[in-house]
Design a protein around this motif. Sequence first.
Motif, PDB file in Angstrom:
ATOM      1  N   ALA A  14      51.133 105.081 114.791  1.00  0.00           N
ATOM      2  CA  ALA A  14      50.446 104.009 115.514  1.00  0.00           C
ATOM      3  C   ALA A  14      49.368 104.639 116.373  1.00  0.00           C
ATOM      4  CB  ALA A  14      51.416 103.226 116.371  1.00  0.00           C
ATOM      5  N   ILE A  15      48.215 103.994 116.410  1.00  0.00           N
ATOM      6  CA  ILE A  15      47.146 104.393 117.318  1.00  0.00           C
ATOM      7  C   ILE A  15      47.197 103.400 118.466  1.00  0.00           C
ATOM      8  CG2 ILE A  15      44.675 104.752 117.625  1.00  0.00           C
ATOM      9  CD1 ILE A  15      44.544 105.268 114.560  1.00  0.00           C
ATOM     10  N   VAL A  16      47.462 103.916 119.660  1.00  0.00           N
ATOM     11  CA  VAL A  16      47.636 103.058 120.831  1.00  0.00           C
ATOM     12  C   VAL A  16      46.437 103.241 121.752  1.00  0.00           C
ATOM     13  CG1 VAL A  16      49.147 102.501 122.774  1.00  0.00           C
ATOM     14  CG2 VAL A  16      50.140 103.336 120.633  1.00  0.00           C
ATOM     15  N   THR A  17      45.776 102.130 122.072  1.00  0.00           N
ATOM     16  CA  THR A  17      44.637 102.142 122.989  1.00  0.00           C
ATOM     17  C   THR A  17      44.847 101.039 124.022  1.00  0.00           C
ATOM     18  OG1 THR A  17      43.308 100.561 121.726  1.00  0.00           O
ATOM     19  CG2 THR A  17      43.077 102.891 121.119  1.00  0.00           C
ATOM     20  N   ALA A  18      43.934 100.946 124.958  1.00  0.00           N
ATOM     21  CA  ALA A  18      44.007  99.884 125.961  1.00  0.00           C
ATOM     22  C   ALA A  18      43.898  98.501 125.313  1.00  0.00           C
ATOM     23  CB  ALA A  18      42.907 100.069 127.003  1.00  0.00           C
ATOM     24  N   LYS A  19      43.270  98.429 124.144  1.00  0.00           N
ATOM     25  CA  LYS A  19      43.088  97.152 123.447  1.00  0.00           C
ATOM     26  C   LYS A  19      44.316  96.722 122.655  1.00  0.00           C
ATOM     27  CE  LYS A  19      38.115  97.630 122.970  1.00  0.00           C
ATOM     28  NZ  LYS A  19      36.981  97.722 122.058  1.00  0.00           N
ATOM     29  N   GLY A  20      45.248  97.657 122.410  1.00  0.00           N
ATOM     30  CA  GLY A  20      46.433  97.299 121.649  1.00  0.00           C
ATOM     31  C   GLY A  20      46.934  98.443 120.797  1.00  0.00           C
ATOM     32  N   THR A  21      47.865  98.110 119.906  1.00  0.00           N
ATOM     33  CA  THR A  21      48.496  99.093 119.036  1.00  0.00           C
ATOM     34  C   THR A  21      48.170  98.757 117.588  1.00  0.00           C
ATOM     35  OG1 THR A  21      50.296  99.387 120.616  1.00  0.00           O
ATOM     36  CG2 THR A  21      50.704 100.104 118.342  1.00  0.00           C
ATOM     37  N   ASP A  22      47.733  99.778 116.845  1.00  0.00           N
ATOM     38  CA  ASP A  22      47.407  99.634 115.429  1.00  0.00           C
ATOM     39  C   ASP A  22      48.419 100.446 114.632  1.00  0.00           C
ATOM     40  OD1 ASP A  22      46.189  99.243 112.986  1.00  0.00           O
ATOM     41  OD2 ASP A  22      44.458 100.512 113.414  1.00  0.00           O
ATOM     42  N   ASP A  23      49.420  99.764 114.048  1.00  0.00           N
ATOM     43  CA  ASP A  23      50.456 100.427 113.254  1.00  0.00           C
ATOM     44  C   ASP A  23      49.982 100.619 111.824  1.00  0.00           C
ATOM     45  OD1 ASP A  23      52.756 100.646 115.095  1.00  0.00           O
ATOM     46  OD2 ASP A  23      52.610  98.457 115.132  1.00  0.00           O
ATOM     47  N   VAL A  24      50.237 101.809 111.280  1.00  0.00           N
ATOM     48  CA  VAL A  24      49.853 102.116 109.910  1.00  0.00           C
ATOM     49  C   VAL A  24      51.033 102.778 109.208  1.00  0.00           C
ATOM     50  CG1 VAL A  24      48.252 103.387 108.428  1.00  0.00           C
ATOM     51  CG2 VAL A  24      47.458 102.475 110.616  1.00  0.00           C
ATOM     52  N   SER A  25      51.392 102.254 108.057  1.00  0.00           N
ATOM     53  CA  SER A  25      52.439 102.842 107.230  1.00  0.00           C
ATOM     54  C   SER A  25      51.820 103.935 106.354  1.00  0.00           C
ATOM     55  CB  SER A  25      53.055 101.757 106.347  1.00  0.00           C
ATOM     56  OG  SER A  25      53.823 102.337 105.322  1.00  0.00           O
ATOM     57  N   LEU A  26      52.562 105.006 106.118  1.00  0.00           N
ATOM     58  CA  LEU A  26      52.056 106.056 105.233  1.00  0.00           C
ATOM     59  C   LEU A  26      51.798 105.510 103.837  1.00  0.00           C
ATOM     60  CD1 LEU A  26      54.165 109.187 106.228  1.00  0.00           C
ATOM     61  CD2 LEU A  26      51.792 108.650 106.824  1.00  0.00           C
ATOM     62  N   ASP A  27      52.525 104.468 103.432  1.00  0.00           N
ATOM     63  CA  ASP A  27      52.320 103.848 102.116  1.00  0.00           C
ATOM     64  C   ASP A  27      50.941 103.212 101.989  1.00  0.00           C
ATOM     65  OD1 ASP A  27      54.860 104.588 101.333  1.00  0.00           O
ATOM     66  OD2 ASP A  27      55.748 102.647 101.850  1.00  0.00           O
ATOM     67  N   GLU A  28      50.302 102.887 103.111  1.00  0.00           N
ATOM     68  CA  GLU A  28      48.977 102.262 103.110  1.00  0.00           C
ATOM     69  C   GLU A  28      47.834 103.271 102.997  1.00  0.00           C
ATOM     70  OE1 GLU A  28      48.361  99.001 106.144  1.00  0.00           O
ATOM     71  OE2 GLU A  28      50.127 100.022 106.969  1.00  0.00           O
ATOM     72  N   VAL A  29      48.108 104.526 103.304  1.00  0.00           N
ATOM     73  CA  VAL A  29      47.042 105.533 103.388  1.00  0.00           C
ATOM     74  C   VAL A  29      46.538 105.876 101.992  1.00  0.00           C
ATOM     75  CG1 VAL A  29      46.453 107.876 104.143  1.00  0.00           C
ATOM     76  CG2 VAL A  29      47.978 106.455 105.543  1.00  0.00           C
ATOM     77  N   ARG A  30      45.240 105.634 101.778  1.00  0.00           N
ATOM     78  CA  ARG A  30      44.604 105.950 100.488  1.00  0.00           C
ATOM     79  C   ARG A  30      43.957 107.321 100.490  1.00  0.00           C
ATOM     80  NH1 ARG A  30      40.306 102.513  99.959  1.00  0.00           N
ATOM     81  NH2 ARG A  30      39.641 103.865  98.299  1.00  0.00           N
TER      82      ARG A  30
END
Length: 109
Positions: A14-30
């Motif tokens: 997850a990339i966490v910033t002041a604007k929120g959290t962006d969760d990414v699954s390894l299955d999504e990584v191209r």
Amino acid sequence: MRKPEIIASPDGFAIVTAKGTDDVSLDEVRAIIAYKLDELTTDLVCCDIVTGAGDGEQIRTIHEELSGFDAAMAKFENLPGFNREWRDAVIDPTFATNRTLIYSRTFDT
């Protein structure tokens, strides 16, 4: 204000910033592309993480000064075909971008 950080999870990050959290699954990584940015007196190692395809493609950029960068890179090393020698390819020569594809996945559609 919260400092941006990367948090590794069992199945991604997850990339966490002041604007929120962006969760990414390894299955999504191209794809993951590593490179350096010239910061005048030093280089900043960065990675573009590509997910989705076509109109849904997203690129998330992380860099070595973010807390959790090393843990995320260790997580990526578990991806099949990940280039574990990526650092050598990106670091030398200094002050050159050295854009390097360090991971690529082909999805069956």
